[in-house]
Design an enzyme around this catalytic site. Structure first.
Site, PDB file in Angstrom:
ATOM      1  N   HIS A 199       1.296  -1.514  -0.006  1.00  0.00           N
ATOM      2  CA  HIS A 199       0.127   0.002   0.352  1.00  0.00           C
ATOM      3  C   HIS A 199       1.244   1.022   0.186  1.00  0.00           C
ATOM      4  O   HIS A 199       1.832   1.700   0.671  1.00  0.00           O
ATOM      5  CB  HIS A 199      -1.021   0.200   1.196  1.00  0.00           C
ATOM      6  CG  HIS A 199      -2.345   1.018   1.008  1.00  0.00           C
ATOM      7  ND1 HIS A 199      -3.034   0.854   0.593  1.00  0.00           N
ATOM      8  CD2 HIS A 199      -2.106   1.997   0.868  1.00  0.00           C
ATOM      9  CE1 HIS A 199      -4.016   2.442   0.396  1.00  0.00           C
ATOM     10  NE2 HIS A 199      -3.157   2.991   1.146  1.00  0.00           N
TER      11      HIS A 199
ATOM     12  N   HIS B  73       1.605   4.888  -2.242  1.00  0.00           N
ATOM     13  CA  HIS B  73       1.031   6.002  -3.843  1.00  0.00           C
ATOM     14  C   HIS B  73       2.420   7.069  -3.963  1.00  0.00           C
ATOM     15  O   HIS B  73       3.282   7.154  -4.266  1.00  0.00           O
ATOM     16  CB  HIS B  73       0.362   6.841  -2.752  1.00  0.00           C
ATOM     17  CG  HIS B  73      -1.004   6.505  -1.391  1.00  0.00           C
ATOM     18  ND1 HIS B  73      -1.593   5.836  -2.542  1.00  0.00           N
ATOM     19  CD2 HIS B  73      -1.043   6.843   0.102  1.00  0.00           C
ATOM     20  CE1 HIS B  73      -3.017   5.590  -1.670  1.00  0.00           C
ATOM     21  NE2 HIS B  73      -2.370   6.027  -0.498  1.00  0.00           N
TER      22      HIS B  73
ATOM     23  N   TYR C 106      -7.271  17.406  -0.519  1.00  0.00           N
ATOM     24  CA  TYR C 106      -6.304  17.910  -0.439  1.00  0.00           C
ATOM     25  C   TYR C 106      -4.983  18.032  -1.446  1.00  0.00           C
ATOM     26  O   TYR C 106      -5.558  16.943  -2.680  1.00  0.00           O
ATOM     27  CB  TYR C 106      -5.720  17.108   0.670  1.00  0.00           C
ATOM     28  CG  TYR C 106      -5.484  15.791  -0.249  1.00  0.00           C
ATOM     29  CD1 TYR C 106      -4.437  14.912  -0.278  1.00  0.00           C
ATOM     30  CD2 TYR C 106      -6.383  14.247   0.550  1.00  0.00           C
ATOM     31  CE1 TYR C 106      -3.883  13.587  -0.657  1.00  0.00           C
ATOM     32  CE2 TYR C 106      -6.330  13.161  -0.368  1.00  0.00           C
ATOM     33  CZ  TYR C 106      -4.608  12.817  -1.166  1.00  0.00           C
ATOM     34  OH  TYR C 106      -4.642  11.490  -1.536  1.00  0.00           O
TER      35      TYR C 106
ATOM     36  N   ARG D  65     -10.585   0.649  -6.015  1.00  0.00           N
ATOM     37  CA  ARG D  65     -10.924   0.959  -4.894  1.00  0.00           C
ATOM     38  C   ARG D  65     -11.940   2.240  -4.755  1.00  0.00           C
ATOM     39  O   ARG D  65     -11.922   2.732  -5.018  1.00  0.00           O
ATOM     40  CB  ARG D  65      -9.256   1.933  -4.043  1.00  0.00           C
ATOM     41  CG  ARG D  65      -9.173   1.805  -2.800  1.00  0.00           C
ATOM     42  CD  ARG D  65      -7.717   2.603  -2.651  1.00  0.00           C
ATOM     43  NE  ARG D  65      -7.490   2.931  -1.334  1.00  0.00           N
ATOM     44  CZ  ARG D  65      -6.493   4.148  -0.392  1.00  0.00           C
ATOM     45  NH1 ARG D  65      -6.663   4.638  -1.106  1.00  0.00           N
ATOM     46  NH2 ARG D  65      -7.025   4.011   0.942  1.00  0.00           N
TER      47      ARG D  65
ATOM     48  N   HIS E   8      -5.865  -0.702   5.980  1.00  0.00           N
ATOM     49  CA  HIS E   8      -5.436   0.287   7.209  1.00  0.00           C
ATOM     50  C   HIS E   8      -6.193  -0.542   8.491  1.00  0.00           C
ATOM     51  O   HIS E   8      -6.659   0.146   9.241  1.00  0.00           O
ATOM     52  CB  HIS E   8      -5.438   1.352   6.699  1.00  0.00           C
ATOM     53  CG  HIS E   8      -4.985   2.449   6.403  1.00  0.00           C
ATOM     54  ND1 HIS E   8      -3.966   2.049   4.915  1.00  0.00           N
ATOM     55  CD2 HIS E   8      -5.596   3.217   5.119  1.00  0.00           C
ATOM     56  CE1 HIS E   8      -3.369   2.351   4.207  1.00  0.00           C
ATOM     57  NE2 HIS E   8      -4.425   3.859   4.131  1.00  0.00           N
TER      58      HIS E   8
ATOM     59  N   ASP F 294       2.096   3.409   3.410  1.00  0.00           N
ATOM     60  CA  ASP F 294       1.085   4.313   2.568  1.00  0.00           C
ATOM     61  C   ASP F 294       1.828   5.454   2.804  1.00  0.00           C
ATOM     62  O   ASP F 294       1.537   6.874   2.270  1.00  0.00           O
ATOM     63  CB  ASP F 294       0.270   4.232   4.348  1.00  0.00           C
ATOM     64  CG  ASP F 294      -0.988   5.366   4.019  1.00  0.00           C
ATOM     65  OD1 ASP F 294      -1.573   5.184   3.202  1.00  0.00           O
ATOM     66  OD2 ASP F 294      -1.613   6.366   4.585  1.00  0.00           O
TER      67      ASP F 294
ATOM     68  N   ASN G 205      -2.979  13.727   4.515  1.00  0.00           N
ATOM     69  CA  ASN G 205      -3.249  14.287   5.149  1.00  0.00           C
ATOM     70  C   ASN G 205      -3.167  13.759   6.125  1.00  0.00           C
ATOM     71  O   ASN G 205      -3.955  14.068   7.761  1.00  0.00           O
ATOM     72  CB  ASN G 205      -5.122  13.641   5.234  1.00  0.00           C
ATOM     73  CG  ASN G 205      -5.554  13.927   4.086  1.00  0.00           C
ATOM     74  OD1 ASN G 205      -5.373  15.694   3.168  1.00  0.00           O
ATOM     75  ND2 ASN G 205      -5.818  13.383   3.018  1.00  0.00           N
TER      76      ASN G 205
END
Length: 286
Positions: free
Chosen positions: A25, A27, A43, A118, A175, A240, A245
């Protein structure tokens, strides 16, 4: 490349890391001048393109990655797909789609290494999607052999449990369900998550510890331990990165170093980091 564990090295996590370990996981963001952020985003992150992610994985000693489309890019999956095509043997992807996504685009995603879609149900990120769109998307990718990834929070796990059970496809919950650690492992949302794992189609990511509590993250460890015990062959782990955020900076090496606290045996870590992501995402054996 042979099987087995890497020996510890300077800057390593402090335990033998299995070969072909996967960050399941993470990005990529931007760069915005090439891959603009969605107009409807909640965001705006700093650019973190594929080269930055690759450098992180080299530092951590992770050889594989699952790059998950984030809401700031919406259903424009080009940054994620660009990263997959840059390292096709070691990367897989999870996309975001809607009714405007064409069948041709789905075919291109499949060829690039996308294996799931997702949907986000977090209020601060826009809240629940149109459920008709959600079900149409599930129907479109089911025959491709893809799975559904859900970002839920606390009571959202309970709210979505009937839907999850009826989806007729593998489901991955991000998560640890983002449950509230103050409620303990006996809390209603976490009990529901454990019950869901009784279904062999349902997986969970032992990630997002940094979203449940602050360093040294001990409050989140009992949840990870319980999930690993409940479904040792259907747990995944990820950084992650780059922690969208999240106001408090996170050292990914610190997150990686926590693994022996909830996966103490080398066999546990082999499944969590190598075997399970290989099974779900179709990584090769080389």
């Amino acid at each position: 490349m042979s099987d087995g564990d890497h020996g510890a090295a300077p800057g390593a996590p402090g335990f033998p890391l299995p070969r072909r370990a996967c960050d399941a996981h993470c990005h990529v963001f931007g760069p915005a001048d090439r891959f603009p952020y969605a107009a409807s985003r909640r965001y705006t992150p700093e650019d973190r393109p594929k080269e930055v992610l690759a450098a992180l994985h080299a530092r951590l000693g992770l050889e594989r990655a699952v790059i998950v489309q984030a809401s700031c890019h919406g259903t424009d999956n080009r940054a994620m797909l660009d990263a997959l095509r840059w390292a096709p043997e070691r990367c897989r992807g999870v996309a975001m789609i809607d009714d405007e996504t064409s069948d041709a685009e789905l075919g291109e995603m499949q060829a690039a290494g996308v294996r799931g879609i997702r949907f986000n149900f977090i209020g601060s990120l826009g809240g629940a999607p149109d459920m008709a769109v959600f079900h149409r998307a599930a129907d479109r990718v089911r025959d491709l052999g893809w799975h559904m990834v859900l970002q839920l929070q606390g009571e959202g796990v309970r709210d979505m449990a009937p839907v999850i059970r009826d989806l007729r496809m593998p489901v991955v919950i991000d998560h640890m369900g983002r449950v509230d650690p103050a409620q303990g492992t006996g809390g209603a949302a976490f009990r529901t998550l454990l019950e869901l794992l009784g279904d062999p189609r349902i997986w969970v990511k032992l990630s997002g510890i940094e979203r449940m509590c602050r360093a040294p993250f001990t409050a989140a460890l009992p949840f990870a331990r319980a999930l690993l015990r409940a479904a040792p062959d259907r747990v995944l782990w990820g950084t992650d990165f780059p922690h969208p955020n999240l106001a408090t900076p996170v050292d990914e090496m610190e997150l990686l170093s926590l693994l022996p606290a909830f996966a103490p045996e080398p066999a546990d870590r082999q499944r969590l980091l190598v075997d399970n992501p290989a099974a779900l995402y179709g990584f090769g054996t080389g």
